[in-house]
Structure formats: structure tokens, C-alpha cells
Scaffold this active site. Structure first.
Site, PDB file in Angstrom:
ATOM      1  N   ARG A 273      10.567  43.028   0.391  1.00 35.14           N
ATOM      2  CA  ARG A 273      11.398  42.401  -0.648  1.00 35.14           C
ATOM      3  C   ARG A 273      10.653  41.183  -1.164  1.00 35.14           C
ATOM      4  NH1 ARG A 273      16.382  44.848   0.107  1.00 35.14           N
ATOM      5  NH2 ARG A 273      17.000  45.235   2.277  1.00 35.14           N
TER       6      ARG A 273
ATOM      7  N   ARG B 106      16.182  48.816   0.682  1.00 33.43           N
ATOM      8  CA  ARG B 106      17.520  49.081   0.151  1.00 33.43           C
ATOM      9  C   ARG B 106      17.966  48.052  -0.889  1.00 33.43           C
ATOM     10  NH1 ARG B 106      21.096  49.839   4.858  1.00 33.43           N
ATOM     11  NH2 ARG B 106      20.212  51.931   4.906  1.00 33.43           N
TER      12      ARG B 106
ATOM     13  N   HIS C 264       8.146  47.909   7.162  1.00 34.38           N
ATOM     14  CA  HIS C 264       8.940  46.688   7.234  1.00 34.38           C
ATOM     15  C   HIS C 264       8.129  45.512   7.782  1.00 34.38           C
ATOM     16  CE1 HIS C 264      12.503  44.258   8.769  1.00 34.38           C
ATOM     17  NE2 HIS C 264      12.854  44.527   7.527  1.00 34.38           N
TER      18      HIS C 264
ATOM     19  N   TYR D 211      16.792  31.631   4.485  1.00 32.04           N
ATOM     20  CA  TYR D 211      16.700  32.364   5.744  1.00 32.04           C
ATOM     21  C   TYR D 211      15.780  31.623   6.702  1.00 32.04           C
ATOM     22  CZ  TYR D 211      18.439  36.535   3.206  1.00 32.04           C
ATOM     23  OH  TYR D 211      19.173  37.424   2.465  1.00 32.04           O
TER      24      TYR D 211
ATOM     25  N   HIS E 187      17.393  34.625  10.713  1.00 35.56           N
ATOM     26  CA  HIS E 187      16.700  35.864  10.364  1.00 35.56           C
ATOM     27  C   HIS E 187      15.476  36.140  11.224  1.00 35.56           C
ATOM     28  CE1 HIS E 187      14.333  38.580   7.585  1.00 35.56           C
ATOM     29  NE2 HIS E 187      15.529  39.125   7.478  1.00 35.56           N
TER      30      HIS E 187
END
Length: 690
Positions: free
Chosen positions: A383, A413, A443, A476, A600
Site C-alpha cells: 500500500r 485489498r 506483503h 500507524y 501496527h
């Protein structure tokens, strides 16, 4: 006699139920009078946003299981039907608390500061005249009412769109009997509309699109008798599914995205005063039942009022401003690219966001893009945002002739379209763009720079726990490591080779990687602590992550607890483990921290006979992260940085008695409160690192 599945499988908490417990903790921030008022509103809206995704993904998955695997028993001991009933009860209770808190507490308090959302009964003549002009000029022209009859079937409804159902009487221009009409609110129309102070008498007056619709719905249906107007929306399954044998992942995904807004319905939200016959009509249309229906005492989409949290009312209504620090040596750099690489070559450098600025990561990539000695840049992107300085740097590097390789995860997503757009731009300027491995999301968070120094190639790397997203880096908590360690950077290069090419996997020297060695590596570390405890030696495990649900890992932690290993878990969100159960997990302490920043970072600590092994990782302990994703865990080698991570990730967090919640044996959470001096982790880290 019916089997009690929770006795048969007593050791695991249902995933969806645990996620609802997390949202209860978020809502508690909205209910806490110590939280600044506009921030309370923000947390309340965040719960609505979380619930949207929860229904789009988790409830959608549960409904699939209900349809296909109705008798399957999960590790939590529940059938899909039992899990669905349990979670729906929790959600209904949560939504009821949410609207009660908004209407009875937050809105009344905001009115004391001149912040007000005007409803239909609040309008005087001046406001009415103003609103009608707005409606006729800016709203009415965009509306397309659809009267339902054999020639006008029920329209196709977009996921989470605002809609109105209007019961009618009378005959239209063609002599047809009018019964029901559906009006869809175009997405171009604002849901929250500012009312001028000279019109409403309040400095921060607003009204909702739904209120204007209520007032002037008659203008849409001239000559007919309007019996009411009721807002509603439907939530749909938004998970994406791609066959593994696709020939062009980007093209296949683009086709799937176009259908995301029209998946199977999973939730119906209606305004609470909608007549029962209209509710039944909508339920039948979408194949939903009463348990799937949520009656709202206000707007059916509270995320639409989130902008109120950002209005300028007074400093006391928001968290006090915080500017992330720029630590040494970054604060002394003049902008010469070589300074960055010289600093990293001297020693590993650690950043802890959002307390420390994300700017050094941008500066690292800026140096890479403009330094003539840098020959190649390799990076993973999960992201990054639609307007990303980092991505523009990669574009610039490719334009200048450097070898740029970017592993773009197209299946991130709800960021799929953004990533597709960046991939296309990168390809246009000659960058090598790959999409990882179909069936395994990439990821891992890493960037690698290859620089020519003294006729040799030297590697510099950044590896972290969070995304390359400057906006979320301000919200985060994440760690990032800048290093020139030869083993770590060589491992990073090898991982990139696996992602971009084909070939067998060679062992990594220092990094643990999913789906190959991370799960096995974590279990080995746990077993080593168990062996130490069984010999009467000190054994300790501390784990910090977002989610903990993988059964083998949980069972290993239970075994460690029973062997006498001291275990501290800091799990923000979903946790399937039961802490503090006699004979099972009495040596496990579980806390969740919910506060100003979103916890996070993923950090794993093992005492390891006093050597203290510490990993930074991109992976939560979930099946998907261990077995269906490309993830990394990187050891912290520098002793000073290791002490920092232990202190900032664990020691201080375990002292918190303001933001921390302790998990109980039955899956509930209780606020950590004691008589010690108040200790707020986020405030302490802002002071320590600011």
C-alpha cells in the site's frame, strides 16, 4: 443430547467474535470522556468503517461457509451457523451502542461548541428557503427516480451506496398506478453539506443529503402523493477471487474489480422508522433476513460524517499537534546522496514511526534515485497511496536509466486499483514490474539499493513492519531498519530474485521468509524456550502483532506456558488464544493497546539463553501470513538497537495503564487500571522520541 462444541474445542476464540471485541475497544475510545471530543467522533466513525470491511469480507466468508460447509466445525468449536449467530448478536449490540453514544452524548456536547447537524425539524423558514435552492439547483438535476413496475424492475444497487425507498399513491402521466420508487443518491453528491452561518446561526452548521431528500422528495414526484421517504443501503461481498492459472494478473484483476460493487448482499441497513412492509420488501429483494438487517437511529453510513472530526473548532477538541522528530544522523544531512549511504555504512539505523519521521525513508530513496553511483533499486509495494512521493521517486529513477524493479502487490485489498495505476506508470518508463506469485500476496516490506563503490557493488536496504505509505506512517506505529549488513541485504536480494524469476529456493542466512521458513522458525524458537524452562533456566517470549490466530502457533504457546515460559503478548486486534486459563495458559499475559495511534508493528522476542533474539517482521501470526503470503522477519543484530526495540515495543507497552486492555480467559477484555502513576504508552514515546 446436543454436543457443546466449545467444550470439545475449548482453547480457541472465534476469529470474528474477537474482531468484534476489538471494535468494542475502539468504540470505548469514543465513549471515553478523556478523549478529545472531535477525536471521539472520529473513533466512532472508524468503527463504522471497520464494520463495513467486516461485513464485506468476514461475514461474506461466513455466509459462504453457511451455504457450502454448514456442518464443519472450526478450531473454535463452532459450526458456521453458531459462529454467525454469535457474531451477529455482538454486531447488533455494538451498533446500538454506537448510535446511542452519538445521539445522546457526542452530538449534544458538540452543539456546545457550535457544531451541529440540522435535521428536518430544526429548519426555520430561512434555512428551508436556502435548502430548497440547493436542492433544486445542485441535487434534483442529478437524481433518477425509478418507479417499480414490470417495465422498471428493481435497479442494480451499488455496494454501500445511499438509497431511498419512497412509497407513493396516485397515477402518473401514463395513467399507471404508482406504488414504490427507488432513488439512488449519486456518488457525486456530498452526504454532508455545510450550512452558511448567516443561514443557520451556527459557526459550524451542517445538514445531511438525506435531510434535503426528506424535505423536498415531493419535487421528484410531481402530482403524486408521497407517503414517506426512507434511507437504506446494502453491503455486498467484496472479496476478490482469481483463478491461479490466469495469463495476465493485472488484466484479470481489472475485470474482477468492475464486479466488486455487485457481489452477493450480506447486510441491509435501514433507517429505524422504515415501515415493516418496506423492510420485508428490501429483505426479499436482496435475499437477506431479519438477522442481516440493522436499524439505524440516524444516517445509515456514519463514515460520511468523518469530515466533522477535522473542522477547526478549538485545540481542546482534538489531540494536541505532534510533529515527528527527525533523529540523528538524518537531521544533520545536507542533501548530498552520498551522506545517506555513508551513514548507513557506519551502522544500522532504526526508525520508529510515527514518533520518528518517515522522511528518512523518502530521503533514502531520493538518494538512490539521484546518486549517479546507484545502479539499481528494488522494492516491494503493498500500500502506498494514490499520490505518493515515493512512487514518483521510483519513476524518476527509471527515467534516469537506473534498473528499477518493483514488486507490486495487485491484490492489496481495496488498494487494487491504485496499485494497478502505479504499475502501469512504472512500466511506461521502463521499470521492471512484477506482481509477485499468484496465490501468495507479497506483503513483505523491503527496499534494496545497489551502489557501485570502488568497482564493487554494495547493497543498502530498508526493511520494516509497515507499508511505504507516508500518510499512514503518521498514524500507524511501525519500525523500520536501514542497513548495509551483508547477510541481510544478500538475503533481501535473494528474495527479490525468487519473486521476479523462477528457480529453486536457496537457504537464507538471516531472514525468515513465509511461506518457507517463518512458521517453522517461530515454532523452533518457542520450542527452544520450552527446553530451557524444562531445565529450570530462564525462558521468556514477548510477541507484538496485530493478529494471532494460527492454531499451531497458539498450541505451541500453550505448551510453553505449561512448561513455565513467561509469555507477554501484545495483540492489538484479533486473538484466538485464551490467556490466563489455569493449566493451559496461566503464564501468558495478553494485552491490546488502542489509542491515539494504530498499533501496527510486528516484533518477536525470545530470551534465547540471554542472547535475546529480536525480529522485526511484516507478518502477523495468521494462516495467511505463514502459508499464503511472502513475508519476512529480520533479526536486529546491533545490541543498542535491540535494546531500543525491546524497550519501545515491550517494556513501555507493558507499563501502560491508560490505553491497555487485558485479555481474559473467556475472550473478553478489561481495561488495565492500577494505582500506579498514569502511564500512556503513546504519550511516553512521543516524549522519549520526539
Amino acid at each position: 443430547m446436543a454436543t457443546d462444541f466449545r467444550i470439545q474445542y475449548p482453547n480457541f476464540i472465534n476469529r470474528e467474535s474477537s474482531l468484534m471485541r476489538f471494535n468494542e475497544r475502539v468504540l470505548a475510545m469514543a465513549a471515553n470522556p478523556k478523549t478529545p471530543l472531535l477525536e471521539r467522533l472520529r473513533y466512532l466513525c472508524i468503527v463504522s468503517s471497520n464494520l463495513d470491511e467486516f461485513f464485506e469480507i468476514r461475514i461474506a466468508s461466513l455466509k459462504k461457509k453457511l451455504a457450502h460447509d454448514a456442518k464443519t466445525i472450526g478450531t473454535d468449536g463452532l459450526t458456521p451457523a453458531q459462529a454467525f449467530d454469535l457474531v451477529q448478536k455482538q454486531v447488533h449490540e455494538l451498533v446500538e451502542k454506537q448510535y446511542s453514544l452519538l445521539n445522546e452524548d457526542i452530538f449534544p456536547k458538540l452543539r456546545q461548541y457550535g457544531v451541529r447537524i440540522f435535521k428536518q425539524h430544526d429548519y426555520n423558514q430561512i434555512m428551508y428557503d436556502w435548502a430548497k435552492q440547493i436542492f433544486m439547483d445542485e441535487i434534483h438535476p442529478l437524481l433518477t427516480p425509478i418507479g417499480l413496475d414490470p417495465a422498471h424492475p428493481f435497479p442494480r444497487i451499488l455496494n454501500k451506496s445511499l438509497n431511498f425507498i419512497v412509497p407513493l399513491e396516485g397515477k402518473d402521466a401514463f395513467g399507471r398506478n404508482a406504488t414504490i420508487a427507488i432513488v439512488q443518491a449519486p456518488r457525486a453528491l456530498p452526504r454532508l453539506i455545510k450550512v452558511p452561518e448567516e443561514v443557520c446561526g451556527e459557526p459550524h452548521g451542517y445538514t445531511l443529503l438525506s435531510t434535503l431528500m426528506q424535505l423536498f422528495v415531493g419535487e421528484i414526484f410531481p402530482g403524486l402523493s408521497v407517503k414517506g421517504i426512507y434511507q437504506w443501503r446494502v453491503t455486498r461481498n467484496s472479496d476478490l477471487y482469481l483463478e491461479e492459472e490466469v495469463s495476465d494478473l493485472r488484466l484479470a484483476l481489472q475485470g474482477e474489480l468492475s464486479q466488486r460493487n455487485f457481489g452477493n448482499a450480506v447486510r441491509l441497513e435501514v433507517i429505524k422508522d422504515m415501515p415493516a412492509d418496506l423492510v420485508s420488501f428490501l429483505q426479499k429483494e436482496f435475499g437477506l433476513e431479519e438477522a442481516d438487517t440493522y436499524y439505524t437511529n440516524g444516517s445509515v453510513n456514519l463514515t460520511r460524517i468523518m469530515p466533522l472530526a477535522d473542522i477547526d473548532v478549538g485545540a481542546e477538541l482534538n489531540f494536541s499537534p505532534y510533529t515527528a522528530s527527525l533523529p540523528a544522523p538524518f537531521n544533520k544531512m545536507s542533501g548530498n546522496p552520498s551522506e545517506m549511504f555513508e551513514a548507513i555504512a557506519r551502522q544500522d539505523l532504526l526508525l520508529h514511526h510515527p514518533y520518528q519521521s518517515f522522511q528518512p525513508v523518502i530521503d533514502f530513496l531520493t538518494a538512490a534515485a539521484y546518486d549517479p553511483d546507484v545502479v539499481a533499486i528494488k522494492q516491494t509495494i503493498y500500500r502506498t497511496g494514490a499520490d505518493s512521493e515515493l512512487m514518483n521517486l521510483l519513476l524518476q529513477a527509471a527515467r534516469s536509466g537506473k534498473e528499477v524493479t518493483v514488486v507490486v502487490e495487485l491484490m492489496a485489498r481495496f488498494d487494487e486499483q491504485t496499485n494497478i495505476n502505479w504499475a502501469a506508470q512504472l512500466e511506461e518508463v521502463g521499470a521492471h514490474v512484477v506482481y509477485g506469485v499468484v496465490g501468495h500476496k507479497t506483503h513483505a516490506k523491503m527496499a534494496l539499493v545497489l551502489r557501485r563503490e570502488n568497482k564493487k557493488i554494495v547493497r543498502y536496504g530498508h526493511i520494516g513492519t509497515g507499508n511505504y505509505h507516508p500518510r499512514t506512517a503518521r498514524l500507524y506505529t511501525d519500525f523500520g531498519l536501514l542497513t548495509s549488513d551483508k547477510e541481510i541485504t544478500a538475503d533481501m536480494d535473494q528474495v527479490f530474485s525468487l519473486l521476479t524469476g523462477v528457480g529453486t529456493r536457496r537457504p537464507l542466512k538471516t531472514l525468515l521468509q513465509s511461506p518457507f521458513t517463518l512458521h517453522e522458525g517461530m515454532l523452533k524458537h518457542i520450542q527452544h524456550e520450552i527446553a530451557q524452562a524444562q531445565q529450570g533456566k530462564k525462558a521468556k517470549i514477548m510477541l507484538k502483532m496485530n493478529s494471532l490466530i494460527e492454531p499451531q502457533a497458539i498450541n505451541a504457546l500453550y505448551e510453553a506456558s505449561q512448561a513455565g515460559v513467561e509469555i507477554d503478548l501484545i495483540v492489538r486486534g484479533v486473538c484466538g488464544l485464551k490467556a490466563g486459563v489455569p493449566g493451559l495458559s496461566e503464564n501468558i499475559r495478553l494485552i491490546s493497546i488502542v489509542g491515539r495511534f494504530l498499533e501496527h508493528s510486528r516484533v518477536f522476542y525470545f530470551y534465547n539463553e540471554g542472547k535475546e533474539t529480536v525480529y522485526l517482521s511484516s507478518a502477523d501470526w495468521m494462516d495467511r501470513n505463514f502459508f499464503r503470503r511472502v513475508e519476512l522477519a529480520c533479526p536486529i543484530k546491533d545490541s543498542h538497537l535491540k535494546k531500543r526495540v525491546i524497550n519501545e515495543a515491550f517494556t513501555l507497552a507493558l507499563k501502560d495503564n491508560q490505553l491497555a486492555w487485558q485479555g481474559t480467559a473467556d475472550g473478553r477484555y478489561e481495561p488495565v487500571r492500577n494505582r500506579r502513576r498514569a502511564f500512556n504508552l503513546h504519550e511516553q514515546l512521543m516524549k522519549l522520541l520526539g
